[in-house]
Design a protein around this motif. Structure first.
Motif, PDB file in Angstrom:
ATOM      1  N   TYR A 116       0.838  -1.199   0.000  1.00 58.52           N
ATOM      2  CA  TYR A 116       0.000   0.000   0.000  1.00 58.52           C
ATOM      3  C   TYR A 116       0.875   1.253   0.000  1.00 58.52           C
ATOM      4  CZ  TYR A 116      -3.252   3.616   1.414  1.00 58.52           C
ATOM      5  OH  TYR A 116      -3.980   4.773   1.472  1.00 58.52           O
ATOM      6  N   GLU A 117       1.920   1.245   0.833  1.00 59.15           N
ATOM      7  CA  GLU A 117       2.824   2.396   0.891  1.00 59.15           C
ATOM      8  C   GLU A 117       3.547   2.582  -0.432  1.00 59.15           C
ATOM      9  OE1 GLU A 117       5.374   1.949   4.279  1.00 59.15           O
ATOM     10  OE2 GLU A 117       3.699   2.044   5.685  1.00 59.15           O
ATOM     11  N   GLU A 118       3.958   1.468  -1.069  1.00 55.85           N
ATOM     12  CA  GLU A 118       4.619   1.557  -2.366  1.00 55.85           C
ATOM     13  C   GLU A 118       3.670   2.135  -3.406  1.00 55.85           C
ATOM     14  OE1 GLU A 118       6.207  -2.237  -3.428  1.00 55.85           O
ATOM     15  OE2 GLU A 118       7.612  -2.257  -1.752  1.00 55.85           O
ATOM     16  N   ASP A 119       2.399   1.694  -3.383  1.00 53.22           N
ATOM     17  CA  ASP A 119       1.409   2.211  -4.320  1.00 53.22           C
ATOM     18  C   ASP A 119       1.193   3.704  -4.105  1.00 53.22           C
ATOM     19  OD1 ASP A 119       1.110  -0.277  -5.434  1.00 53.22           O
ATOM     20  OD2 ASP A 119      -0.768  -0.741  -4.394  1.00 53.22           O
ATOM     21  N   GLU A 120       1.105   4.113  -2.834  1.00 56.04           N
ATOM     22  CA  GLU A 120       0.915   5.527  -2.520  1.00 56.04           C
ATOM     23  C   GLU A 120       2.128   6.317  -2.992  1.00 56.04           C
ATOM     24  OE1 GLU A 120       0.705   7.848   1.550  1.00 56.04           O
ATOM     25  OE2 GLU A 120      -1.047   6.557   1.281  1.00 56.04           O
ATOM     26  N   ASP A 121       3.321   5.763  -2.780  1.00 60.11           N
ATOM     27  CA  ASP A 121       4.548   6.410  -3.220  1.00 60.11           C
ATOM     28  C   ASP A 121       4.566   6.526  -4.745  1.00 60.11           C
ATOM     29  OD1 ASP A 121       7.112   7.578  -2.825  1.00 60.11           O
ATOM     30  OD2 ASP A 121       8.032   5.680  -3.415  1.00 60.11           O
ATOM     31  N   LEU A 122       4.118   5.498  -5.441  1.00 55.66           N
ATOM     32  CA  LEU A 122       4.055   5.541  -6.901  1.00 55.66           C
ATOM     33  C   LEU A 122       3.120   6.653  -7.368  1.00 55.66           C
ATOM     34  CD1 LEU A 122       3.972   1.781  -7.923  1.00 55.66           C
ATOM     35  CD2 LEU A 122       5.793   3.438  -8.340  1.00 55.66           C
ATOM     36  N   GLU A 123       2.009   6.811  -6.682  1.00 55.34           N
ATOM     37  CA  GLU A 123       1.076   7.869  -7.052  1.00 55.34           C
ATOM     38  C   GLU A 123       1.727   9.237  -6.874  1.00 55.34           C
ATOM     39  OE1 GLU A 123      -3.423   9.516  -6.105  1.00 55.34           O
ATOM     40  OE2 GLU A 123      -2.637   7.817  -4.963  1.00 55.34           O
ATOM     41  N   LYS A 124       2.433   9.434  -5.767  1.00 55.34           N
ATOM     42  CA  LYS A 124       3.130  10.701  -5.528  1.00 55.34           C
ATOM     43  C   LYS A 124       4.202  10.932  -6.583  1.00 55.34           C
ATOM     44  CE  LYS A 124       2.414  10.844  -0.533  1.00 55.34           C
ATOM     45  NZ  LYS A 124       3.062  10.673   0.783  1.00 55.34           N
ATOM     46  N   GLN A 125       4.949   9.869  -6.904  1.00 57.71           N
ATOM     47  CA  GLN A 125       5.981   9.998  -7.935  1.00 57.71           C
ATOM     48  C   GLN A 125       5.362  10.368  -9.277  1.00 57.71           C
ATOM     49  OE1 GLN A 125       8.535   6.574  -8.271  1.00 57.71           O
ATOM     50  NE2 GLN A 125       8.778   6.422  -6.052  1.00 57.71           N
ATOM     51  N   PHE A 126       4.257   9.710  -9.609  1.00 56.05           N
ATOM     52  CA  PHE A 126       3.582   9.990 -10.865  1.00 56.05           C
ATOM     53  C   PHE A 126       3.136  11.452 -10.930  1.00 56.05           C
ATOM     54  CE2 PHE A 126      -0.417  10.408 -13.207  1.00 56.05           C
ATOM     55  CZ  PHE A 126       0.025  10.078 -14.484  1.00 56.05           C
ATOM     56  N   GLN A 127       2.493  11.930  -9.861  1.00 61.02           N
ATOM     57  CA  GLN A 127       2.031  13.318  -9.829  1.00 61.02           C
ATOM     58  C   GLN A 127       3.200  14.286  -9.959  1.00 61.02           C
ATOM     59  OE1 GLN A 127      -1.051  14.440  -9.979  1.00 61.02           O
ATOM     60  NE2 GLN A 127      -1.831  12.349 -10.008  1.00 61.02           N
ATOM     61  N   TYR A 128       4.291  13.991  -9.268  1.00 64.88           N
ATOM     62  CA  TYR A 128       5.475  14.837  -9.319  1.00 64.88           C
ATOM     63  C   TYR A 128       6.026  14.921 -10.748  1.00 64.88           C
ATOM     64  CZ  TYR A 128      10.311  16.313  -8.602  1.00 64.88           C
ATOM     65  OH  TYR A 128      11.513  16.963  -8.687  1.00 64.88           O
ATOM     66  N   HIS A 129       6.189  13.772 -11.384  1.00 64.13           N
ATOM     67  CA  HIS A 129       6.758  13.738 -12.728  1.00 64.13           C
ATOM     68  C   HIS A 129       5.801  14.291 -13.773  1.00 64.13           C
ATOM     69  CE1 HIS A 129      10.527  11.920 -11.672  1.00 64.13           C
ATOM     70  NE2 HIS A 129       9.899  10.996 -10.958  1.00 64.13           N
ATOM     71  N   LEU A 130       4.516  14.058 -13.597  1.00 67.01           N
ATOM     72  CA  LEU A 130       3.518  14.606 -14.518  1.00 67.01           C
ATOM     73  C   LEU A 130       3.533  16.131 -14.479  1.00 67.01           C
ATOM     74  CD1 LEU A 130       1.169  14.082 -16.472  1.00 67.01           C
ATOM     75  CD2 LEU A 130      -0.350  14.046 -14.495  1.00 67.01           C
ATOM     76  N   THR A 131       3.576  16.683 -13.273  1.00 65.54           N
ATOM     77  CA  THR A 131       3.645  18.139 -13.119  1.00 65.54           C
ATOM     78  C   THR A 131       4.925  18.674 -13.754  1.00 65.54           C
ATOM     79  OG1 THR A 131       2.366  18.012 -11.084  1.00 65.54           O
ATOM     80  CG2 THR A 131       3.660  20.017 -11.425  1.00 65.54           C
ATOM     81  N   GLY A 132       6.030  17.995 -13.519  1.00 60.09           N
ATOM     82  CA  GLY A 132       7.304  18.409 -14.103  1.00 60.09           C
ATOM     83  C   GLY A 132       7.284  18.346 -15.618  1.00 60.09           C
TER      84      GLY A 132
END
Length: 162
Positions: A116-132
């Motif tokens: 679950y934590e890895e999935d949440e981390d993936l979502e944060k990473q995705f949002q970060y990279h998408l914004t970038g």
């Protein structure tokens, strides 16, 4: 030429729209610049505000930016192909298959929490990279427009179609 509908504020931040704006700006640049070699040796220093993404290591000219923007457009349209990356992906898939077949069906609650934590981390990473990515595409679009404007100034039609 395709007719574009006005974008809503939500659509304006859409990745596809950002890519389309960039590709459109590069296409316009490519269609406007009939003699790209005229941009050779045109220094970037004269237009620092318009071409802010210049690399500090690369003291190129406007022509090098023209080539770079076309290369990025090609990568977006056709994908970045790299033999080494393909090999790493294939190897990663083999390892992933081995690990998934070797895993047992009895998973503890702690591993479930980790997933679950890895999935949440993936979502944060995705949002970060998408914004970038959207920010970079916006800056690249501005750059393509600036190269087009600079070319028009070089050939003496700076006041047309701005």
């Amino acid at each position: 030429m395709m007719m574009q509908l006005p974008e809503t504020p939500t659509q304006k931040n859409n990745l596809f729209n950002a890519m389309n704006r960039f590709i459109g700006a590069v296409n316009n640049m490519d269609q406007t610049i009939m003699v790209p070699s005229l941009l050779r040796d045109v220094p970037l220093d004269e237009d620092k505000a318009s071409l802010p993404l210049r690399s500090y290591e690369d003291e190129g000219d406007v022509y090098s930016y023209y080539q770079l923007l076309k290369s990025i457009r090609r990568d977006i349209e056709w994908g970045v192909r790299c033999a080494a990356a393909d090999e790493r992906r294939k190897e990663s898939m083999k390892i992933s298959r081995k690990n998934s077949s070797a895993s047992t069906s009895s998973a503890s609650s702690s591993s479930s929490e980790e997933e679950y934590e890895e999935d949440e981390d993936l979502e944060k990473q995705f949002q970060y990279h998408l914004t970038g990515l959207q920010g970079v595409l916006s800056k690249l679009t501005q750059q393509a427009n600036c190269v087009t404007k600079r070319y028009k100034q070089e050939i003496g039609i700076g006041g047309w179609g701005q």
